[in-house]
Design a protein around this motif. Sequence first.
Motif, PDB file in Angstrom:
ATOM      1  N   LYS A  86       0.837  -1.198   0.000  1.00  0.00           N
ATOM      2  CA  LYS A  86       0.000   0.000   0.000  1.00  0.00           C
ATOM      3  C   LYS A  86       0.867   1.241   0.000  1.00  0.00           C
ATOM      4  O   LYS A  86       2.036   1.203   0.387  1.00  0.00           O
ATOM      5  CB  LYS A  86      -0.899  -0.005   1.234  1.00  0.00           C
ATOM      6  N   GLU A  87       0.256   2.358  -0.426  1.00  0.00           N
ATOM      7  CA  GLU A  87       0.930   3.645  -0.393  1.00  0.00           C
ATOM      8  C   GLU A  87      -0.037   4.687   0.152  1.00  0.00           C
ATOM      9  O   GLU A  87      -1.254   4.536   0.050  1.00  0.00           O
ATOM     10  CB  GLU A  87       1.440   4.035  -1.779  1.00  0.00           C
ATOM     11  N   VAL A  88       0.517   5.741   0.724  1.00  0.00           N
ATOM     12  CA  VAL A  88      -0.296   6.818   1.288  1.00  0.00           C
ATOM     13  C   VAL A  88      -0.901   7.625   0.146  1.00  0.00           C
ATOM     14  O   VAL A  88      -0.222   7.949  -0.835  1.00  0.00           O
ATOM     15  CB  VAL A  88       0.552   7.710   2.209  1.00  0.00           C
ATOM     16  N   ALA A  89      -2.189   7.943   0.287  1.00  0.00           N
ATOM     17  CA  ALA A  89      -2.896   8.763  -0.692  1.00  0.00           C
ATOM     18  C   ALA A  89      -3.509   9.956   0.035  1.00  0.00           C
ATOM     19  O   ALA A  89      -3.458  10.038   1.266  1.00  0.00           O
ATOM     20  CB  ALA A  89      -3.971   7.934  -1.389  1.00  0.00           C
ATOM     21  N   GLU A  90      -4.131  10.863  -0.703  1.00  0.00           N
ATOM     22  CA  GLU A  90      -4.738  12.052  -0.096  1.00  0.00           C
ATOM     23  C   GLU A  90      -5.787  11.696   0.945  1.00  0.00           C
ATOM     24  O   GLU A  90      -5.885  12.333   1.979  1.00  0.00           O
ATOM     25  CB  GLU A  90      -5.382  12.915  -1.179  1.00  0.00           C
ATOM     26  N   ASP A  91      -6.576  10.678   0.669  1.00  0.00           N
ATOM     27  CA  ASP A  91      -7.681  10.316   1.558  1.00  0.00           C
ATOM     28  C   ASP A  91      -7.373   9.067   2.382  1.00  0.00           C
ATOM     29  O   ASP A  91      -8.266   8.325   2.748  1.00  0.00           O
ATOM     30  CB  ASP A  91      -8.965  10.143   0.757  1.00  0.00           C
ATOM     31  N   GLY A  92      -6.115   8.801   2.686  1.00  0.00           N
ATOM     32  CA  GLY A  92      -5.745   7.649   3.496  1.00  0.00           C
ATOM     33  C   GLY A  92      -4.662   6.825   2.829  1.00  0.00           C
ATOM     34  O   GLY A  92      -3.511   7.214   2.821  1.00  0.00           O
ATOM     35  N   TRP A  93      -5.039   5.710   2.235  1.00  0.00           N
ATOM     36  CA  TRP A  93      -4.082   4.847   1.544  1.00  0.00           C
ATOM     37  C   TRP A  93      -4.764   4.198   0.362  1.00  0.00           C
ATOM     38  O   TRP A  93      -5.984   4.180   0.257  1.00  0.00           O
ATOM     39  CB  TRP A  93      -3.518   3.788   2.490  1.00  0.00           C
ATOM     40  N   GLN A  94      -3.944   3.653  -0.514  1.00  0.00           N
ATOM     41  CA  GLN A  94      -4.459   2.899  -1.658  1.00  0.00           C
ATOM     42  C   GLN A  94      -3.493   1.755  -1.942  1.00  0.00           C
ATOM     43  O   GLN A  94      -2.335   1.798  -1.537  1.00  0.00           O
ATOM     44  CB  GLN A  94      -4.617   3.771  -2.892  1.00  0.00           C
ATOM     45  N   HIS A  95      -3.990   0.750  -2.632  1.00  0.00           N
ATOM     46  CA  HIS A  95      -3.135  -0.367  -3.010  1.00  0.00           C
ATOM     47  C   HIS A  95      -2.152   0.086  -4.080  1.00  0.00           C
ATOM     48  O   HIS A  95      -2.540   0.713  -5.062  1.00  0.00           O
ATOM     49  CB  HIS A  95      -3.964  -1.530  -3.564  1.00  0.00           C
ATOM     50  N   GLU A  96      -0.890  -0.205  -3.868  1.00  0.00           N
ATOM     51  CA  GLU A  96       0.120   0.039  -4.883  1.00  0.00           C
ATOM     52  C   GLU A  96       0.194  -1.174  -5.812  1.00  0.00           C
ATOM     53  O   GLU A  96       0.310  -1.044  -7.021  1.00  0.00           O
ATOM     54  CB  GLU A  96       1.473   0.267  -4.218  1.00  0.00           C
ATOM     55  N   ARG A  97       0.100  -2.370  -5.190  1.00  0.00           N
ATOM     56  CA  ARG A  97       0.168  -3.612  -5.950  1.00  0.00           C
ATOM     57  C   ARG A  97      -0.548  -4.702  -5.161  1.00  0.00           C
ATOM     58  O   ARG A  97      -0.417  -4.798  -3.955  1.00  0.00           O
ATOM     59  CB  ARG A  97       1.630  -4.000  -6.172  1.00  0.00           C
ATOM     60  N   ILE A  98      -1.305  -5.522  -5.871  1.00  0.00           N
ATOM     61  CA  ILE A  98      -1.941  -6.701  -5.287  1.00  0.00           C
ATOM     62  C   ILE A  98      -1.402  -7.910  -6.027  1.00  0.00           C
ATOM     63  O   ILE A  98      -1.411  -7.944  -7.260  1.00  0.00           O
ATOM     64  CB  ILE A  98      -3.478  -6.646  -5.419  1.00  0.00           C
ATOM     65  N   LEU A  99      -0.929  -8.893  -5.261  1.00  0.00           N
ATOM     66  CA  LEU A  99      -0.472 -10.158  -5.829  1.00  0.00           C
ATOM     67  C   LEU A  99      -1.390 -11.263  -5.361  1.00  0.00           C
ATOM     68  O   LEU A  99      -1.666 -11.381  -4.173  1.00  0.00           O
ATOM     69  CB  LEU A  99       0.951 -10.494  -5.354  1.00  0.00           C
ATOM     70  N   LEU A 100      -1.872 -12.057  -6.288  1.00  0.00           N
ATOM     71  CA  LEU A 100      -2.629 -13.262  -5.969  1.00  0.00           C
ATOM     72  C   LEU A 100      -1.682 -14.413  -6.275  1.00  0.00           C
ATOM     73  O   LEU A 100      -1.393 -14.711  -7.426  1.00  0.00           O
ATOM     74  CB  LEU A 100      -3.900 -13.327  -6.822  1.00  0.00           C
ATOM     75  N   LYS A 101      -1.162 -15.033  -5.201  1.00  0.00           N
ATOM     76  CA  LYS A 101      -0.061 -15.977  -5.339  1.00  0.00           C
ATOM     77  C   LYS A 101      -0.516 -17.429  -5.204  1.00  0.00           C
ATOM     78  O   LYS A 101      -1.207 -17.779  -4.255  1.00  0.00           O
ATOM     79  CB  LYS A 101       0.993 -15.689  -4.272  1.00  0.00           C
ATOM     80  N   PRO A 102      -0.085 -18.268  -6.135  1.00  0.00           N
ATOM     81  CA  PRO A 102      -0.348 -19.700  -6.015  1.00  0.00           C
ATOM     82  C   PRO A 102       0.598 -20.315  -4.985  1.00  0.00           C
ATOM     83  O   PRO A 102       1.659 -19.757  -4.690  1.00  0.00           O
ATOM     84  CB  PRO A 102      -0.050 -20.222  -7.412  1.00  0.00           C
ATOM     85  N   VAL A 103       0.231 -21.468  -4.452  1.00  0.00           N
ATOM     86  CA  VAL A 103       1.114 -22.224  -3.566  1.00  0.00           C
ATOM     87  C   VAL A 103       2.113 -23.008  -4.401  1.00  0.00           C
ATOM     88  O   VAL A 103       3.294 -23.096  -4.076  1.00  0.00           O
ATOM     89  CB  VAL A 103       0.290 -23.175  -2.663  1.00  0.00           C
ATOM     90  N   ASN A 104       1.641 -23.560  -5.510  1.00  0.00           N
ATOM     91  CA  ASN A 104       2.455 -24.384  -6.398  1.00  0.00           C
ATOM     92  C   ASN A 104       3.413 -23.481  -7.183  1.00  0.00           C
ATOM     93  O   ASN A 104       2.976 -22.597  -7.920  1.00  0.00           O
ATOM     94  CB  ASN A 104       1.533 -25.155  -7.350  1.00  0.00           C
TER      95      ASN A 104
END
Length: 131
Positions: A86-104
């Motif tokens: 996450k990163e700081v934004a004007e109104d709080g924070w926002q996602h910078e990057r989302i990773l959906l990671k497999p186990v395999n």
Amino acid sequence: GEPQHLEHEEFEWLEVGARHGLRPGMFAAQVVGASMTPTIPDGAYCLFRAPVEGTRQGKIVLVQLRDSVDTETGERYTVKRYESTKEVAEDGWQHERILLKPVNPDFQSIELRSANDGELRVIAEFVEVLL
């Protein structure tokens, strides 16, 4: 995707021998694909709970992809481990990057940048494999 309608005869009933207490918002779904093995075997019926409570960070979640598909199955729904920065934004924070990671390790993560974080909807949290 297109609305899907199931006929009563298409349902399959199974007896739930869950180790966790059942409560409203829990449901079972079959998970298809090998990206989460060995945690979730291909074709396993799993128990999920909705909504996801608290942080999603590090949890295995059922996600609906709005503008893309899981490359393994070609479907808009996927089960993966959720990680975000996450990163700081004007109104709080926002996602910078989302990773959906497999186990395999044979499978690639699904990566979404801040401009694209509206492309997913977290449906539920994985609880356990039923069978």
